[in-house]
Design an enzyme around this catalytic site. Structure first.
Site, PDB file in Angstrom:
ATOM      1  N   CYS A 152       0.829  -1.209   0.000  1.00 47.16           N
ATOM      2  CA  CYS A 152       0.000   0.000   0.000  1.00 47.16           C
ATOM      3  C   CYS A 152       0.864   1.259   0.000  1.00 47.16           C
ATOM      4  O   CYS A 152       0.551   2.245  -0.678  1.00 47.16           O
ATOM      5  CB  CYS A 152      -0.937  -0.007   1.214  1.00 47.16           C
ATOM      6  N   CYS A 298      15.864  43.524 -43.105  1.00 41.03           N
ATOM      7  CA  CYS A 298      15.902  44.953 -43.409  1.00 41.03           C
ATOM      8  C   CYS A 298      14.507  45.466 -43.740  1.00 41.03           C
ATOM      9  O   CYS A 298      13.734  44.818 -44.443  1.00 41.03           O
ATOM     10  CB  CYS A 298      16.855  45.192 -44.578  1.00 41.03           C
TER      11      CYS A 298
END
Length: 493
Positions: A152, A298
Site C-alpha cells: 500500500c 531589413c
C-alpha cells in the site's frame, strides 16, 4: 582602424591585417571583460552540483539544530531554504509551532506520540488501507502512528510521485493526517528505480524553485541552474549559451522592467485575433498594390514590379527616401503632440502601433540570425581568394551587433507602450529613432551581395555603421537606466 584599403601588395596587405587584428582584439578584450564581470555575479551549476549544494546547506544548519537530516530538509523547505530565517525562528520562537507549521512531529516533544489501536506488535497487524491481517512488525508507519503494509505504501507513494508530481509535500497516507513523509522513508519503501529517480529529480526541482538565488536555465533541453548572490533582475548567461533575465526567466529584455514585460505578454496572449492580423508577412506596395513578401530583416523594400520600382519602408509604407522614421505613436490629427487621450492603453490604434514594431523587430531578428550561416559560407568562399580569417570576422561582429540592436529595439517598444509622455520620454524616443535608423542601415549593408571586389568598400561601411549602432544602443540604455535611478519615468497604470 585608419584604413581598410585592400591591396595585392604584400607590405600594404600586412599593414591592413595588423590594424584588423588590433581593432578586433580591442573589441574581443572588451567583450571578454564584460563577460567576466557578469560571470563574477553568478555561477552555473550542474544538477549534481545543485544536489551537493543542497547537502551543504542541510549540513550547515544541522551544526546548529542537531536534527536528523530528513527533518532538517523538510524544515528548510518550509522556510524556502532560507537557513538564516530558519535558525532565527528556531531559537527565538516556539519550536513546537515551527514543527507543527512544517507538518512534522517534534522529535523533542515530551507528549506521547499518537498510537493506533492496532499497533500492538505482539500479534497480527491490520493494514489501515487494504485491511489485510499481516504478521507482527510487517507494517511501516510514521511518527504519527499510522501504519500500512509495504504494498500500500508503494502504491500510494508511486501515485503521488508519478501522477501528482509531489516530493517534498507528500503527507501520510492516512485520511486527514498532514504529517509529511521524509525522503529517507520514501527511498526505503520504494523499489522501482525509475520512481526513485523521478523522486530525486522532484526534490532537486523543489529545492531550486523555492530558492530565491537559484533558477533553472529556461533553454529547451538544458538542465543547468544559475546561482546568484542575491535575487535581482539581471542578465545571466548559461553555459549552453542562452542569455536570460534571472528575475523573470524571460529572454534578456533591457530596457523594460520585468513587471511591464509580464503585463505585455499577458496583453499579447489575450489579444490573439489582433495578433493574427498584424502577424501577416505580406503587404501591398503603396504605389502599385502588388503583394510583397518580406524575406529579410531589413525594412527597406523595393517593389520588383518593372512598372513601379517603388522604394518604401516596410513599417510605415512611406517613401524610403522621404520617410522620417516616426517611432513614437501619433494620431492623424497631430503628429507632434500626444495628449492624455492618445496615451490611454485601451486605444487599439496605439496598441497596434507598438505591437507592430515590436513584432517586426522580433521577426527581423529571427531572419537576421540566418545571416550567420550565409556569412560562414561567404567566409569559406573568400578564403579561396587568400582572405584571412581575422580579415573577415567583421561580418560576424556586425551580425552580433545587429541582433543585439534588434533585441533592444524590440523591448524599447514594450517600455514605450507603458510610458507617460514627458521631456525625458521625448529624449528616449529620439535615441530610439537614432538607433532604429542606424540599425536599418546596417541591416541594409549586410544584405548586399559581398564579393571579393567590393569587400573593401562594404567592410568600411559595415564597420563604421556597427560601431555607431553599438554607440547609440549604449546611449539609449544608459539614458533609461539613469531614468530608473533618478525616477524620471512615469507609467500608465
Amino acid at each position: 582602424m585608419d584604413s581598410d584599403k585592400e591591396c595585392d601588395s604584400g607590405s600594404e596587405s600586412s599593414a591592413d591585417n595588423d590594424n584588423d587584428v588590433f581593432d578586433f582584439n580591442i573589441m574581443l578584450n572588451a567583450a571578454n571583460s564584460t563577460e567576466r564581470r557578469l560571470n563574477a555575479e553568478f555561477e552555473v551549476l550542474t544538477t549534481d552540483e545543485v544536489v551537493e549544494l543542497q547537502r551543504e546547506i542541510i549540513d550547515k544548519v544541522n551544526v546548529l539544530l542537531k536534527l536528523p537530516t530528513s527533518i532538517t530538509r523538510i524544515l528548510l523547505n518550509h522556510f524556502k531554504w532560507d537557513k538564516e530565517r530558519l535558525t532565527e525562528k528556531y531559537f527565538d520562537g516556539s519550536q513546537e509551532e515551527i514543527f507543527k507549521g512544517a507538518h512534522l512531529i517534534n522529535p523533542f516533544s515530551k507528549e506521547p506520540k499518537v498510537v493506533r489501536q492496532n499497533t500492538s506488535h505482539d500479534g497480527p497487524e491490520e493494514c489501515e488501507i487494504c485491511f489485510l491481517s499481516l504478521p507482527p512488525n510487517s507494517l511501516t508507519g510514521l511518527e504519527c502512528g499510522h501504519r500500512f503494509c509495504l504494498s500500500c505504501w508503494q502504491a500510494y507513494l508511486t501515485s503521488k510521485i508519478i501522477t501528482e508530481g509531489l516530493a517534498q509535500t507528500i503527507s501520510c497516507a492516512a485520511l486527514g493526517c498532514d504529517i509529511l513523509v521524509n525522503d529517507v522513508i520514501v527511498t526505503k519503501l520504494l523499489s522501482e528505480e525509475s520512481v526513485k529517480v523521478k523522486y530525486q529529480r522532484l526534490l532537486t526541482n523543489s529545492f531550486v524553485e523555492c530558492n530565491q538565488v537559484l533558477r533553472w536555465c529556461p533553454a529547451i533541453g538544458c538542465t543547468n541552474v544559475i546561482k546568484v548572490n542575491y535575487f535581482d533582475s539581471r542578465q545571466v548567461k548559461c553555459k549552453c549559451g542562452h542569455v536570460f533575465c534571472f528575475g523573470c526567466g524571460e529572454n534578456w529584455h533591457d530596457p523594460v522592467e520585468c513587471r511591464w514585460l509580464k503585463k505585455w505578454i499577458l496583453t499579447v496572449v489575450s489579444d490573439s485575433e489582433t495578433l493574427n492580423y498584424i502577424a501577416a508577412n505580406t503587404k501591398q506596395c503603396p504605389q502599385c498594390n502588388v503583394t510583397i513578401d518580406k524575406d529579410g530583416g531589413c525594412n527597406y523594400m523595393l517593389c520588383r514590379n518593372q512598372n513601379c520600382n517603388y522604394h518604401f519602408c516596410w513599417l510605415c509604407l512611406d517613401s524610403w527616401r522621404q520617410h522620417d522614421h516616426f517611432n513614437c505613436f501619433k494620431d492623424n490629427e497631430s503628429r507632434n503632440a500626444c495628449n492624455a487621450l492618445e496615451m490611454r492603453r485601451s486605444s487599439p490604434n496605439r496598441y497596434m502601433h507598438y505591437y507592430k514594431r515590436y513584432a517586426n523587430h522580433l521577426e527581423s531578428m529571427r531572419l537576421e540570425n540566418k545571416l550567420y550561416d550565409t556569412f560562414n559560407q561567404k567566409i569559406d568562399e573568400m578564403k579561396q581568394h587568400y582572405r584571412t580569417w581575422i580579415e573577415l570576422q567583421f561580418l560576424k561582429t556586425a551580425v552580433d551587433v545587429l541582433c543585439q540592436c534588434r533585441q533592444t529595439l524590440m523591448y524599447t517598444y514594450v517600455f514605450a507602450y507603458y510610458l507617460k509622455r514627458n521631456n525625458h520620454s521625448m529624449l528616449f524616443e529620439l535615441n530610439q529613432m537614432d538607433l532604429e535608423s542606424a540599425t536599418e542601415m546596417l541591416s541594409e549593408y549586410l544584405e548586399c551581395d559581398i564579393t571579393s571586389e567590393n569587400l573593401a568598400d562594404i567592410k568600411q561601411k559595415v564597420q563604421d555603421k556597427y560601431k555607431y549602432c553599438e554607440q547609440r544602443r549604449t546611449v539609449l540604455l544608459d539614458h533609461v537606466h539613469e531614468g530608473y535611478e533618478k525616477d524620471w519615468w512615469d507609467y500608465i497604470k
